[in-house]
Design an enzyme around this catalytic site. Structure first.
Site, PDB file in Angstrom:
ATOM      1  N   CYS A   2       0.826  -1.202   0.000  1.00 30.83           N
ATOM      2  CA  CYS A   2       0.000   0.000   0.000  1.00 30.83           C
ATOM      3  C   CYS A   2       0.869   1.263   0.000  1.00 30.83           C
ATOM      4  CB  CYS A   2      -0.949   0.086   1.182  1.00 30.83           C
ATOM      5  SG  CYS A   2      -2.034  -1.308   1.367  1.00 30.83           S
ATOM      6  N   ARG A  27       3.948  -0.052  -4.844  1.00 28.76           N
ATOM      7  CA  ARG A  27       3.733  -0.651  -3.525  1.00 28.76           C
ATOM      8  C   ARG A  27       2.424  -1.427  -3.437  1.00 28.76           C
ATOM      9  NH1 ARG A  27       7.033   1.827   0.382  1.00 28.76           N
ATOM     10  NH2 ARG A  27       5.689   0.978   1.979  1.00 28.76           N
ATOM     11  N   TRP A  73      -2.721  -2.662  -1.657  1.00 27.38           N
ATOM     12  CA  TRP A  73      -2.347  -4.070  -1.858  1.00 27.38           C
ATOM     13  C   TRP A  73      -3.169  -4.837  -0.839  1.00 27.38           C
ATOM     14  CZ3 TRP A  73      -0.113  -7.979   1.125  1.00 27.38           C
ATOM     15  CH2 TRP A  73       0.356  -9.098   0.409  1.00 27.38           C
ATOM     16  N   ASN A  99      -1.971   1.529   5.940  1.00 26.35           N
ATOM     17  CA  ASN A  99      -1.104   0.498   5.398  1.00 26.35           C
ATOM     18  C   ASN A  99      -0.727  -0.397   6.558  1.00 26.35           C
ATOM     19  OD1 ASN A  99       0.880  -0.989   4.184  1.00 26.35           O
ATOM     20  ND2 ASN A  99       2.345   0.689   3.981  1.00 26.35           N
ATOM     21  N   GLY A 100      -0.919  -1.705   6.429  1.00 31.07           N
ATOM     22  CA  GLY A 100      -0.562  -2.610   7.524  1.00 31.07           C
ATOM     23  C   GLY A 100      -1.715  -3.529   7.855  1.00 31.07           C
ATOM     24  N   GLU A 484      17.515 -17.514  -7.833  1.00 30.13           N
ATOM     25  CA  GLU A 484      17.104 -16.149  -8.167  1.00 30.13           C
ATOM     26  C   GLU A 484      16.502 -16.094  -9.580  1.00 30.13           C
ATOM     27  OE1 GLU A 484      16.496 -13.583  -6.685  1.00 30.13           O
ATOM     28  OE2 GLU A 484      16.673 -11.919  -8.063  1.00 30.13           O
ATOM     29  N   LYS A 488      12.698 -14.871 -10.401  1.00 25.21           N
ATOM     30  CA  LYS A 488      12.390 -13.776 -11.349  1.00 25.21           C
ATOM     31  C   LYS A 488      11.332 -14.217 -12.346  1.00 25.21           C
ATOM     32  CE  LYS A 488      13.584 -11.187  -9.718  1.00 25.21           C
ATOM     33  NZ  LYS A 488      14.319 -11.009  -8.502  1.00 25.21           N
ATOM     34  N   GLU A 491       7.740 -14.721 -10.661  1.00 22.25           N
ATOM     35  CA  GLU A 491       6.982 -13.567 -10.177  1.00 22.25           C
ATOM     36  C   GLU A 491       6.481 -12.656 -11.296  1.00 22.25           C
ATOM     37  OE1 GLU A 491       9.047 -10.999  -7.418  1.00 22.25           O
ATOM     38  OE2 GLU A 491      10.923 -11.185  -8.504  1.00 22.25           O
ATOM     39  N   HIS A 507      18.228 -36.398  -7.682  1.00 21.38           N
ATOM     40  CA  HIS A 507      17.507 -36.885  -6.494  1.00 21.38           C
ATOM     41  C   HIS A 507      16.018 -36.575  -6.572  1.00 21.38           C
ATOM     42  CE1 HIS A 507      21.240 -37.996  -4.615  1.00 21.38           C
ATOM     43  NE2 HIS A 507      21.737 -36.815  -4.950  1.00 21.38           N
ATOM     44  N   LYS A 606       5.966  -4.201  -3.853  1.00 20.11           N
ATOM     45  CA  LYS A 606       7.404  -4.030  -3.778  1.00 20.11           C
ATOM     46  C   LYS A 606       7.954  -4.281  -2.383  1.00 20.11           C
ATOM     47  CE  LYS A 606      11.446  -2.951  -5.285  1.00 20.11           C
ATOM     48  NZ  LYS A 606      12.109  -4.054  -5.994  1.00 20.11           N
TER      49      LYS A 606
HETATM   50  O1  M6R Z   1      13.010  -5.130   0.391  1.00 15.29           O
HETATM   51  P1  M6R Z   1      13.513  -6.504   0.630  1.00 15.29           P
HETATM   52  O2  M6R Z   1      14.805  -6.783  -0.010  1.00 15.29           O
HETATM   53  O3  M6R Z   1      13.562  -6.861   2.105  1.00 15.29           O
HETATM   54  O4  M6R Z   1      12.437  -7.462  -0.015  1.00 15.29           O
HETATM   55  C1  M6R Z   1      12.494  -8.837   0.130  1.00 15.29           C
HETATM   56  C2  M6R Z   1      11.584  -9.547  -0.858  1.00 15.29           C
HETATM   57  O5  M6R Z   1      10.252  -9.190  -0.625  1.00 15.29           O
HETATM   58  C3  M6R Z   1      11.943  -9.212  -2.302  1.00 15.29           C
HETATM   59  O6  M6R Z   1      13.268  -9.516  -2.582  1.00 15.29           O
HETATM   60  C4  M6R Z   1      11.025  -9.994  -3.261  1.00 15.29           C
HETATM   61  O7  M6R Z   1      11.295 -11.351  -3.183  1.00 15.29           O
HETATM   62  C5  M6R Z   1      11.210  -9.461  -4.695  1.00 15.29           C
HETATM   63  N1  M6R Z   1       9.942  -9.281  -5.318  1.00 15.29           N
HETATM   64  C6  M6R Z   1      11.980 -10.385  -5.553  1.00 15.29           C
HETATM   65  O8  M6R Z   1      12.128  -9.904  -6.837  1.00 15.29           O
END
Ligand code: M6R
Length: 611
Positions: A2, A27, A73, A99-100, A484, A488, A491, A507, A606
Site C-alpha cells: 500500500c 507498492r 495491496w 497500510n498494515g 534467483e 524472477k 513472479e 535426487h 514491492k
Molecule cells: O526489500 P527486501 O529486499 O527486504 O524485499 C524482500 C523480498 O520481498 C523481495 O526480494 C522480493 O522477493 C522481490 N519481489 C523479488 O524480486
C-alpha cells in the site's frame, strides 16, 4: 504494501496526490482512492489503478488544499470499490487511509457491532476508523486523543493518515511497523510511505519512528509518542535525484534497472575500494570491526531475493573470512526460537529496509543482545536505522517489483565486505585480495558486455514464452543464482519455475524433464565445470531443452546445449553478479512476450511490510 500520500498547504492537493500515488503505485495497485477537503470532505475510490481513479474523478469536484490518497495491496477483503481506501467512519466524522494489518480487528469489530456499528467493507481499516470515532464521540476527546487512544487499543502494524470533519484543518499521521515520511515545505507538508512522492517538492524530511504520531496543520507540526510525550523532530536532507525514479525512455522500470547495473555496482563500490585497488573497507561497520574480526558465527537474514543474496554471502564469507555462516528466512528465524548468543552477529539484508519479517528478525536478534548489521538500499529505512551498524548498497530507488539491481548491489556489498573481513582476520592473502578487488572493479564493464546480448536473450525468450515449467540449475556460487533466476521468472511471467543445485537434480527433479521442459543451466568455467557438463548431458539424455549460460569461447557446452548465452570470464566468487544478468533479461522478455505487467505483477507488492 500500500502507498500512502498526504498533502496540506496552499496548493491544490489533487495533482500532488495523484502524482504521488503514481510514484507509489509499485507498492500496491489493486485499488486507489483519494479524500479532499475544501468546505466539505469528499472521498473517491475505485478498484484498479491510479489511472482508473483519475478517470473516475474526471467530472468531480477536485478542489481542496488538504487531502490524502492511497493505493492498495489487499490484505483483508478482495480488491473492489468498497474495500478500497480511504474508509469513512459510520457517522462520517473521520476518514482514514492505512497500510498494515490490525491483528485484533475481529474482536474489535464484534465490540463495535455491539455498540451499533455496521460495516460496509471487509477491511480491518474500517474497524480502526470506527474505533476512533467511537472513542471520540463516547469520551469527548480531541481528534488527536481519539486517534492516540485507538492506537493504544489495536495490535498489529500500521502507517496511517486520518482526516476529521470536526478538525478539518489538520492531518494526523501515525506509524508502527510501516514506513512513513513527512516532507517539510514552505507553509506546506507532504506525507508519504516513502520519499518518492516528496522529492520533487522538498528535500527536508522527517522519518517517523514506530509509535510516533504527528498532528500537521498548515501552520506547523507536532510530533509525539503514543504515550503523549513530545518528540523533537529530526530533519534529514534527502539525497535523491528525481531522474532516479523515472523510466528514462525504457518500457519498464525493470528493464531500466537491469540496464543500470554497470552504474549501480560502481556506486556500491564507490569510496570502499582504495584508488590503487589494493584495499577495501566499509566505513559503516568500522565502529564494530573488533567484534567482526573475532566473530564466531554470522547469521544472515532476509527474504526473497535478499535471501538469495544472503546465500551468496554465505559462500563468500566462508571462503574469504573463514567464519561459519547461517542463512535464514526472516519469517522462519523469528518464529522458530533460534539459539542466539550475545557474541553472534546477525546481518539483515533488505532492499527496502522495511520488510516486516526481516525487521522482526532484527528486533529479535537485538533482544538477544547480538550485534546486528544491516545491508540496505533505502537510506533512512527502518532496518537501516534499527541496526547497530551497516552498509548501504547505493543502488538508487528500485521501482520494479522484481528485484534486479538491488540483488547485484547486495552481492557486490557482500563480496567487498567478505574481502575486508578476510584481510582483517588474516584469512586472505594480499595477493588474492588484490586479484579479487580487480575482478570486482571490472564487473561493471563485463555487465555491459552481457547487456549487449539483450537481443539474443529476447530471441530465446520468444521461443519459450509458452512453456509451462522451467528448471534452473547451478552449482556452488551459482546455485543461489539458479534460485534467483527461477524466482524472477515466477513472479513476473507466472510460469512455474524451480531452482536447484545441479547435483540435486538426480535426487528427484530429473523426473520432470521431458522434451517440453526448458532447463536453464548456469555453466560458466569454474571448479564445478566438468560436473555441470555431466548434468547438462543428463538433461539432454532425457530430451530436455538446455539454455546454458557459459563463459565466452566455450565450445564444449555449445555442442550439447540448444542455446548458449556467453558471458565474459570472471573469478568464480564474483560470477553471481554477472551470471544473474542474462537470467533477468530472459525473465523480463518472457513476461513481456506473455503480455504480463512486468513492473506490477499480480498479487505482489514491492515492499512487504506485513507478515
Ligand atoms: O526489500 P527486501 O529486499 O527486504 O524485499 C524482500 C523480498 O520481498 C523481495 O526480494 C522480493 O522477493 C522481490 N519481489 C523479488 O524480486
Amino acid at each position: 504494501m500500500c502507498g500512502i500520500v498526504g498533502y496540506i498547504g496552499k496548493q491544490d492537493a489533487y495533482p500532488i496526490l495523484i502524482k504521488g500515488l503514481q510514484r507509489l503505485e509499485y507498492r500496491g495497485y489493486d485499488s486507489a482512492g483519494i479524500t479532499l477537503f475544501d468546505e466539505s470532505i469528499r472521498t473517491y475510490k475505485v478498484k484498479g489503478k491510479v489511472s482508473d481513479l483519475e478517470d473516475f474523478v474526471k467530472e468531480s469536484n477536485r478542489s481542496g488544499s488538504i487531502g490524502m490518497g492511497h493505493t492498495r495491496w489487499a490484505t483483508h477483503g478482495e480488491p473492489n470499490d468498497v474495500n478500497a481506501h480511504p474508509h469513512e467512519s459510520q457517522n462520517g466524522k473521520f476518514v482514514i487511509i492505512h497500510n498494515g494489518i490490525i491483528e485484533n480487528y475481529s474482536s474489535l469489530k464484534k465490540q463495535l457491532t455491539n455498540y451499533g456499528y455496521e460495516f460496509k467493507s471487509e477491511t480491518d481499516t474500517e474497524v480502526l476508523v470506527n474505533l476512533i470515532e467511537y472513542l471520540y464521540l463516547d469520551s469527548k476527546l480531541t481528534v488527536e486523543e481519539a486517534v492516540r487512544n485507538a492506537l493504544q487499543i489495536v495490535s498489529g502494524a500500521y502507517a496511517l493518515v486520518v482526516m476529521s470533519k470536526d478538525e478539518d484543518d489538520k492531518l494526523i499521521a501515525a506509524r508502527k511497523g510501516s514506513p512513513m515520511v513527512i516532507g517539510i515545505g514552505e507553509g506546506e507538508y507532504f506525507i508519504a510511505s516513502d520519499a518518492s512522492p516528496i522529492i520533487e517538492h522538498t528535500r527536508s524530511v522527517i522519518y517517523m519512528n514506530d509509535n510516533d504520531i504527528a498532528t500537521i496543520s498548515k501552520h506547523g507540526l507536532s510530533l509525539k509518542t503514543l504515550g503523549n510525550d513530545v518528540v523533537a523532530p529530526k530533519i534529514h536532507e534527502l539525497d535523491l535525484e528525481i531522474g532516479a525514479i523515472e523510466k528514462a525512455g525504457f518500457d519498464h522500470f525493470m528493464l531500466k534497472e537491469i540496464f543500470e547495473q554497470p552504474e549501480t555496482i560502481v556506486n556500491t563500490l564507490r569510496g570502499r575500494v582504495s584508488s590503487d585497488w589494493k584495499d577495501v573497507h566499509h566505513g559503516g561497520v568500522m565502529s564494530v570491526l573488533p567484534q567482526l574480526v573475532n566473530a564466531r558465527r554470522l547469521i544472515i537474514v532476509g527474504c526473497g531475493t535478499s535471501w538469495h543474496a544472503g546465500l551468496v554471502g554465505e559462500y563468500l564469507l566462508e571462503e574469504f573470512a573463514r567464519i561459519p555462516v547461517e542463512v535464514e528466512y526472516g519469517s522462519e528465524f523469528r518464529y522458530r526460537q533460534p539459539i542466539l548468543y550475545p557474541d553472534d552477529i546477525v546481518i539483515a539484508i533488505s532492499q527496502s529496509g522495511e520488510t516486516a519479517d526481516t525487521l522482526a528478525a532484527v528486533r529479535l536478534a537485538k533482544e538477544s543482545r547480538a550485534l546486528v548489521l544491516g545491508i540496505c538500499n533505502v537510506v533512512g529505512s527502518s532496518i537501516a536505522r534499527e541496526t547497530h551498524a551497516g552498509i548501504y548498497t547505493y543502488a538508487g530507488p528500485e521501482i520494479g517489483v522484481a528485484s534486479t539491481k538491488a540483488f547485484t548491489s547486495q552481492v557486490t556489498a557482500l563480496t567487498s565486505f567478505a574481502l575486508m573481513l578476510g584481510k582483517e582476520r588474516g584469512t586472505l592473502s594480499q595477493e588474492r585480495l588484490e586479484t579479487m578487488i580487480s575482478e570486482l572493479m571490472r564487473i561493471p564493464e563485463k555487465i555491459t558486455a552481457v547487456l549487449n546480448q539483450n537481443d539474443h536473450c529476447k530471441y530465446i525468450s520468444d521461443l519459450y514464452k509458452d512453456a509451462e515449467n522451467f528448471l534452473y540449475l547451478g552449482r556452488g556460487y551459482l546455485f543461489p543464482v539458479a534460485l534467483e533466476g527461477a524466482l524472477k521468472l515466477k513472479e513476473i511471467s507466472y510460469i512455474h519455475a524451480e531452482g536447484y543445485p545441479a547435483a540435486e537434480m538426480k535426487h528427484g527433479p530429473i523426473a520432470l524433464i521431458d522434451e517440453k521442459m526448458p532447463v536453464v543451466v548456469i555453466a560458466t568455467k569454474d571448479r564445478s565445470y566438468e560436473k555441470i557438463v555431466s548434468n547438462i548431458q543428463e538433461v539432454k539424455a532425457r530430451k530436455g531443452i538446455v539454455i546454458a549460460i557459459v563463459s565466452e569461447g566455450d565450445t564444449v557446452i555449445k555442442e550439447m546445449a540448444d542455446h548458449v548465452i556467453e558471458i565474459p570470464h570472471v573469478e568464480e566468487a564474483v560470477s553471481p553478479i554477472l551470471s544473474v544478468v542474462p537470467l533477468q533479461l530472459l525473465s523480463y522478455y518472457i513476461a513481456v512476450a506473455r503480455g504480463c505487467n512486468v513492473d506490477q505483477p499480480r498479487n505482489l507488492a514491492k515492499s512487504v511490510t506485513v507478515e
